[in-house]
Design an enzyme around this catalytic site. Sequence first.
Site, short mmCIF file in Angstrom:
data_model
loop_
_atom_site.label_atom_id
_atom_site.label_comp_id
_atom_site.label_asym_id
_atom_site.label_seq_id
_atom_site.Cartn_x
_atom_site.Cartn_y
_atom_site.Cartn_z
N ASP A 1 124.92 54.63 -90.70
CA ASP A 1 125.57 54.16 -89.45
C ASP A 1 124.47 53.89 -88.72
O ASP A 1 123.40 53.86 -89.07
CB ASP A 1 126.06 55.52 -88.85
N ASP B 1 124.73 52.97 -84.62
CA ASP B 1 124.36 53.61 -83.14
C ASP B 1 124.42 55.22 -83.27
O ASP B 1 125.30 55.77 -83.85
CB ASP B 1 125.48 53.19 -82.31
N ASP C 1 126.45 59.85 -87.77
CA ASP C 1 126.09 61.08 -86.69
C ASP C 1 127.48 61.46 -85.88
O ASP C 1 127.36 62.08 -84.93
CB ASP C 1 125.09 60.47 -85.51
#
Length: 211
Positions: free
Chosen positions: A8, A10, A160
């Site tokens: 991922d 961001d 996240d």
Amino acid sequence: MVKHILFDFDGTLVDSRALLVKLYNEIAGQHQFRKIREQDLALLRTLSIAERVDRLGVPALQIPKLVIAGRQLYQENIRTLHVVPGMKEVIARLSSHGLKSSILSSNSEANIRLFLKNNKMEGSFKEVISAKLLFGKHHAIRKVMKQWGTTPARMIYVGDELRDIEACKKLGVPIVAVTWGYDAPRLLLRGQPDYVVNTPGELLRTLLTLA
């Protein structure tokens, strides 16, 4: 044995939480939505995206338009962003061990590539893939697996957010959840990720044991 790693962007590779809060508040001011205050951040990290949207009073039908506006503002501010400390070294070490890393994100490919260029990381990733839908990462992951001719057991996702975990669970793709990003550890644990790590060093050790 893992051969492909999907990261991922961001929150996982780039420390962009403060910028996204700033951009959201700019848009919220224009549309008269509830703004995010500093004291709201800890609570919001424990909520799913749907719960955050509800708490902030953002109409669901407005979300696609807001995402597009947010991506444009993001690009205008991209030079203010930095790699999560330690993650540049993680990517380099993985490459030295023959592991192929790619990025899969709901951010735009243009934004990601500009960030990589600004941070001298253009050659660090095999591919940069944009998942067009906020909740459509499982479709993008499935497409990647088909293109690469690989199976869930040969790849792993690093993210996240709870939605990353949910996307991977739909496909049987293992996931490492990192705790330094957008979602709080207790929210990540709700999704039952395969692995949870608290530092880039711990992430590196976990990935290398799976290779």
